[in-house]
Write an enzyme that holds these catalytic residues in place. Structure first.
Site: not given
Ligand code: 5GP
Length: 184
Positions: A47, A107
């Site tokens: 990403g 996120d």
């Molecule tokens: P977290 O912060 O929940 O551990 O995860 C982050 C990861 O979740 C990001 O690197 C991405 O891969 C995925 N992610 C979280 N929100 C989104 C979103 O709105 N769109 C996409 N495509 N991936 C997301």
């Protein structure tokens, strides 16, 4: 597919120009903060590819190096669990380095907090985080993110490196998806 990627997008949240202009501001801050110090940018595949490419090129800093990691998160569906496996590790030795993690989106923050803990064990001089996007849940986790491009609402977004089932990463803007893409 058959249709163009653009017809799958419901709304454009951030245009290419908005992203470029915010990245230029972030780069100026980073240049100032790291003046006189080498900095190693660490990108998390896949990403962060777009952010890394554009942010690094916006830097004026003379001594920037780059490295990449790939991790996979054991989670159910789209939620990450914070249990992470390293799929590709860094080539660089972090001992004594100033590390700046470059992220596409934070996120829940679980992946990032795991990553910071892991990298800290390798003896870097400092670790900071730059993320293009941050969602509201990130506030619940104690992850100190120094540079944030945009705070966005709690919606699933694609484009600018972010995928849905590996698609849409190549869009130059950030958008939300039409319901039909999810099979709705
Ligand atoms: P977290 O912060 O929940 O551990 O995860 C982050 C990861 O979740 C990001 O690197 C991405 O891969 C995925 N992610 C979280 N929100 C989104 C979103 O709105 N769109 C996409 N495509 N991936 C997301």
């Amino acid at each position: 597919m058959g249709s163009t990627a653009a017809s799958d997008i419901k709304e454009i949240l951030l245009t290419e120009a908005q992203i470029a202009s915010r990245l230029a501001e972030m780069a100026a801050e980073i240049d100032r903060d790291y003046a006189g110090r080498d900095v190693l940018l660490v990108g998390v595949l896949k990403g962060a590819v777009m952010v890394m490419a554009d942010l690094s090129r916006a830097l004026q800093h003379p001594k920037v190096t780059m490295d990449w990691m790939a991790v996979s998160s054991y989670g159910s569906g789209t939620r990450s669990s914070g249990v992470v496996k390293i799929v590709k590790d860094l080539d660089a030795d972090l001992a004594g380095k100033h590390v700046l993690i470059v992220e596409d989106i934070v996120d829940s923050g679980l992946t990032l907090s795991w990553l910071i803990k892991n990298l800290r064990t390798r003896g870097p001089r400092s670790i900071e985080v730059a993320t293009m996007l941050r969602k509201p849940d990130a506030a619940k986790v104690e992850v100190d993110v120094k540079y944030v491009g945009f705070d966005i609402p709690n919606e699933f977004v694609v484009g600018y490196g972010l995928d849905y089932a590996e698609q849409f990463r190549s869009l130059p803007y950030l958008g939300t998806l039409q319901p039909h893409v999810y099979g709705g």
